[in-house]
Scaffold this motif. Structure first.
Motif, mmCIF file in Angstrom:
data_model
loop_
_atom_site.group_PDB
_atom_site.id
_atom_site.type_symbol
_atom_site.label_atom_id
_atom_site.label_comp_id
_atom_site.label_asym_id
_atom_site.label_seq_id
_atom_site.Cartn_x
_atom_site.Cartn_y
_atom_site.Cartn_z
ATOM 1 N N UNK A 23 8.311 2.543 -0.875
ATOM 2 C CA UNK A 23 8.498 1.290 -0.599
ATOM 3 C C UNK A 23 7.613 0.643 -0.256
ATOM 4 N N UNK A 24 6.407 0.857 0.225
ATOM 5 C CA UNK A 24 5.315 0.233 0.709
ATOM 6 C C UNK A 24 4.241 1.162 0.535
ATOM 7 N N UNK A 50 5.757 9.359 5.306
ATOM 8 C CA UNK A 50 4.613 8.658 4.385
ATOM 9 C C UNK A 50 3.735 9.695 4.182
ATOM 10 N N UNK A 51 2.994 9.342 3.064
ATOM 11 C CA UNK A 51 1.735 10.209 2.470
ATOM 12 C C UNK A 51 0.564 9.484 2.646
ATOM 13 N N UNK A 52 -0.707 10.179 2.813
ATOM 14 C CA UNK A 52 -1.941 9.704 2.621
ATOM 15 C C UNK A 52 -2.722 10.149 1.593
ATOM 16 N N UNK A 87 9.910 1.060 5.366
ATOM 17 C CA UNK A 87 8.482 0.394 4.932
ATOM 18 C C UNK A 87 7.821 0.048 6.342
ATOM 19 N N UNK A 88 8.462 -0.405 7.334
ATOM 20 C CA UNK A 88 7.692 -0.677 8.536
ATOM 21 C C UNK A 88 7.150 0.481 9.192
ATOM 22 N N UNK A 89 7.834 1.572 8.967
ATOM 23 C CA UNK A 89 7.199 2.683 9.696
ATOM 24 C C UNK A 89 5.910 3.099 9.335
ATOM 25 N N UNK A 128 6.918 -5.726 12.609
ATOM 26 C CA UNK A 128 8.644 -6.010 12.553
ATOM 27 C C UNK A 128 9.074 -5.023 13.055
ATOM 28 N N UNK A 129 10.021 -4.830 13.865
ATOM 29 C CA UNK A 129 11.011 -3.881 14.527
ATOM 30 C C UNK A 129 11.554 -2.943 13.331
ATOM 31 N N UNK A 130 11.870 -1.844 13.796
ATOM 32 C CA UNK A 130 12.517 -0.794 12.584
ATOM 33 C C UNK A 130 13.877 -1.299 12.433
ATOM 34 N N UNK A 131 14.412 -0.804 11.127
ATOM 35 C CA UNK A 131 15.778 -1.211 10.837
ATOM 36 C C UNK A 131 16.770 -0.854 11.911
#
Length: 172
Positions: A23-24, A50-52, A87-89, A128-131
């Motif tokens: 998503x991001x 997420x992954x790096x 996305x924000x996390x 931005x705060x989480x959903x």
């Protein structure tokens, strides 16, 4: 040791696959980041879905070819964060880690909703705060007028009872 053509195509297809599911996407410069810190970052990112990935810039650009990266400032040793869950996390985790390790990790930019973002925009996304927090804030805003209405509606009988009790005190 140089990568073979097969390895390169494998990396490109891996980047395309991850980018299609993400998503991001955020880009970082990890120059000077040791293996221990890199492992710590990857663990934190895994915890938020997420992954790096670290790969050659040329292979990253080929893998992310559906996103126009012509304006991206990919300088230094580039790592890519793919955020699959919220996305924000992912952006928040990378931003916090980059703040704590400012000399070894810096945000370069990213892609959100097929739009190229610079580092400042990625940092704004991270704030931005989480959903779930946004839903809670919305519920609170929607519940406010209802609480006020209940308070007003309860005031009428309460006032009536107080008036009756004052009348009873005067008579006794």
């Amino acid at each position: 040791m140089p990568l073979t053509k097969g390895k390169k195509s494998s990396v490109v297809s891996d980047v395309k696959d991850r980018a299609s599911r993400a998503q991001v996407v955020s880009f970082t410069n990890f120059h000077g980041l040791g293996m221990e810190k890199m492992t710590e970052l990857r663990k934190k990112l895994r915890d938020v879905g997420a992954e790096y990935l670290v790969a050659k810039k040329r292979l990253l650009k080929i893998g992310l070819s559906e996103h126009d990266l012509s304006g991206a400032d990919l300088k230094g040793e580039v790592g890519v964060v793919f955020g699959f869950a919220e996305p924000t996390a992912a952006a928040k985790t990378v931003h916090e880690f980059a703040t704590a390790n400012a000399e070894q990790l810096s945000l370069l930019g990213g892609v959100f909703e097929s739009r190229l973002m610079n580092a400042i925009e990625v940092k704004a996304l991270a704030t931005i705060p989480s959903r779930d927090v946004l839903y809670a804030q919305l519920a609170s805003v929607l519940a406010g007028p209802m609480r006020g209405l209940v308070g007003v509606m309860a005031a009428v009988p309460r006032g009536f009872v107080q008036s009756l009790s004052q009348i009873a005190e005067k008579k006794s």
